[in-house]
Design a protein around this motif. Structure first.
Motif: not given
Length: 258
Positions: A99-103, A106, A156, A160
């Motif tokens: 999991g990461s905040w950077y789509t 991942q 990013y 976003g």
């Protein structure tokens, strides 16, 4: 950069960080206003532990951090967090999901890169805070760090979470920036709701005229890009352009990295 190279850089910068921070845990860190070296140490540990769980659980933990971290001695917490991070990296492949905040990415590899860059920046913070000479950053790591900051963090984030940048970019007349260092160049375009980046290593993206040009050796440019208020401008960097345009870039970086 290869992931093995990121891990080698992480090991070297952590060793330097760990050697530096015990010299004066109470010293203020000029590049992190309001923080002492102890606060910086605890922050790095917190980041390592958070990313370890993001890999282990497949999503970034929330809420965070656990209250019990506040009672643990900073150096002990740092050592425990670092050991856990390395164990997690060793147990997984870079392409494994995480999991990461950077789509767009991942994977575990995203965190290998991110933790190498996190560590080198905070190693420099620790050196500044304890009054020691800042060790050079390998050119390949510094170039990658500049690229990560511009593309993964700022571009990013503006795309976003544009509302956070409205006060900065809504009135922008549309500006161009060149960031140039040895063997790499980036072209940045800003405007209302816009932060676009082209270029990178072995690129001629910075050849055209720009409203602002930031240039210098890789380590110096990386430090300038990440330089939090209060640390002063690193030697070797040349910044050309009107102050208002420079401030627009600065504010975008600060907002994206808070």
């Amino acid at each position: 950069m290869e992931y093995s190279r990121f891990l080698d850089c992480l090991a070297a910068d952590f060793a330097r960080l760990r050697a530096v921070v015990p010299t004066d845990l109470r010293a203020p860190v000029p590049s992190c206003p309001g923080w002492t070296v102890a606060d910086l140490t605890r922050h790095v540990a917190d980041v390592y532990l958070h990313k370890t769980l993001a890999m282990r659980e497949g999503a970034e933990p929330d809420p965070w951090p656990p209250k019990e971290f506040a009672d643990e001695e900073p150096l002990a917490l740092l050592d425990r967090a670092h050991a856990g991070l390395l164990d997690e990296f060793a147990a997984r492949k870079p392409e494994d999901p995480a999991g990461s905040w950077y789509t767009p990415d991942q994977t575990v590899g995203f965190w290998i890169r991110r933790m190498a860059q996190e560590t080198v920046i905070h190693r420099i913070d620790a050196e500044l805070g304890t009054g020691q000479q800042v060790s050079p950053v390998p050119a390949d790591l510094a170039i990658d760090g500049i690229d990560e900051l511009l593309t993964v963090f700022v571009a990013y984030s503006v795309a976003g979470w544009g509302d956070y940048f409205t006060d900065i970019l809504a009135g922008s007349p549309g500006r161009t920036y060149t960031v140039r260092t040895d063997g790499a160049a980036w072209r940045v375009r800003t405007g209302p709701g816009l932060f676009a980046v082209d270029g990178g290593a072995d690129s001629g993206a910075g050849d055209d005229a720009a409203d602002v040009t930031v240039s210098g050796p890789p380590t110096a440019v990386l430090r300038w890009m990440w330089n939090w208020e209060g640390a002063g401008e690193p030697a070797g960097v040349t910044v050309e352009g009107v102050p208002e345009a420079v401030e627009e870039l600065r504010r975008c970086i600060v907002t994206a990295t808070q």
